[in-house]
Design a protein around this motif. Sequence first.
Motif, short mmCIF file in Angstrom:
data_model
loop_
_atom_site.label_atom_id
_atom_site.label_comp_id
_atom_site.label_asym_id
_atom_site.label_seq_id
_atom_site.Cartn_x
_atom_site.Cartn_y
_atom_site.Cartn_z
N ASP A 1 51.69 1.28 57.41
CA ASP A 1 50.68 1.59 58.44
C ASP A 1 49.79 2.95 58.18
O ASP A 1 48.37 2.92 58.28
CB ASP A 1 51.18 1.55 59.69
CG ASP A 1 51.84 0.33 60.20
OD1 ASP A 1 51.27 -0.80 59.58
OD2 ASP A 1 52.52 0.32 61.29
N ARG A 2 50.61 3.85 57.64
CA ARG A 2 49.79 5.14 57.35
C ARG A 2 48.96 4.77 56.34
O ARG A 2 47.67 5.44 55.97
CB ARG A 2 50.80 6.27 57.25
CG ARG A 2 51.39 6.84 58.34
CD ARG A 2 51.97 8.10 58.07
NE ARG A 2 52.91 8.42 56.87
CZ ARG A 2 54.37 8.31 57.14
NH1 ARG A 2 54.92 8.05 58.21
NH2 ARG A 2 55.11 8.23 55.94
N GLY B 1 72.85 -3.92 52.22
CA GLY B 1 73.63 -3.20 53.30
C GLY B 1 73.13 -3.86 54.65
O GLY B 1 71.83 -4.27 54.74
N GLY B 2 73.72 -3.74 55.77
CA GLY B 2 73.18 -4.19 57.06
C GLY B 2 72.41 -3.42 57.92
O GLY B 2 71.12 -3.55 57.99
N ASP B 3 72.99 -2.35 58.56
CA ASP B 3 72.11 -1.21 59.30
C ASP B 3 70.93 -0.78 58.52
O ASP B 3 69.91 -0.24 59.09
CB ASP B 3 73.16 -0.46 59.85
CG ASP B 3 74.02 -1.06 60.77
OD1 ASP B 3 73.68 -2.25 61.27
OD2 ASP B 3 74.83 -0.57 61.34
N SER B 4 71.27 -0.18 57.44
CA SER B 4 70.14 0.49 56.39
C SER B 4 69.21 -0.17 56.38
O SER B 4 67.97 0.50 56.00
CB SER B 4 70.98 1.04 55.30
OG SER B 4 71.28 0.11 54.42
N ASP C 1 65.30 1.06 57.02
CA ASP C 1 64.44 1.18 55.65
C ASP C 1 63.18 0.07 55.96
O ASP C 1 61.93 0.74 55.80
CB ASP C 1 64.88 0.51 54.52
CG ASP C 1 65.82 1.41 53.65
OD1 ASP C 1 65.96 2.64 54.07
OD2 ASP C 1 66.77 1.08 52.97
N SER C 2 63.03 -0.66 56.91
CA SER C 2 62.08 -1.70 57.43
C SER C 2 61.26 -0.89 58.10
O SER C 2 59.97 -1.10 58.02
CB SER C 2 62.76 -3.02 57.88
OG SER C 2 61.51 -3.82 58.24
N ASP C 3 61.77 -0.13 59.24
CA ASP C 3 61.02 0.56 60.03
C ASP C 3 60.32 1.65 59.15
O ASP C 3 58.96 1.68 59.74
CB ASP C 3 61.70 1.14 61.27
CG ASP C 3 62.30 0.08 62.13
OD1 ASP C 3 61.64 -0.98 62.20
OD2 ASP C 3 63.06 0.18 62.81
N GLU C 4 60.90 2.29 58.54
CA GLU C 4 60.23 3.57 57.57
C GLU C 4 59.21 2.69 56.60
O GLU C 4 57.98 3.43 56.50
CB GLU C 4 61.52 4.06 56.83
CG GLU C 4 60.76 5.35 56.15
CD GLU C 4 60.12 6.55 57.02
OE1 GLU C 4 59.11 7.13 56.72
OE2 GLU C 4 60.69 6.53 58.19
#
Length: 114
Positions: free
Chosen positions: A26-27, A10-13, A17-20
């Motif tokens: 990082d956490r 999918g395009g926007d998801s 997902d990449s940011d999340e």
Amino acid sequence: MPRGRVKKEGGDSGEEDSDEYRKRRDRNNLAVKRSRVKSKQKTQETVNRVNELRNENTVLEEKVKTLTKELGFLKELFLAHASNNVDPSKFEGVNLQKLLEDDSSAGTSTDNNA
């Protein structure tokens, strides 16, 4: 449901997902870093404690040697006195406190009130 990276079509998801995903990574990286620091600190504390206990053990072993010598001398003194075979010249001028000071100066300093 398996944990780990799940690829979605999918395009926007995908961007969300990449940011999340990046936030989770990082956490996790920070948690791993804290865990490793904590582990190294605990290891160092254990090494320090072992060294302290070894030093204390050395001091106590020296004290045991000194007390064993004192016990031997006192047994000999007692047996000589109990058998009424006291040879006054054998113990004449013997200063037990001086003998103990001589023993303790060879090792570490101990309490001279024994």
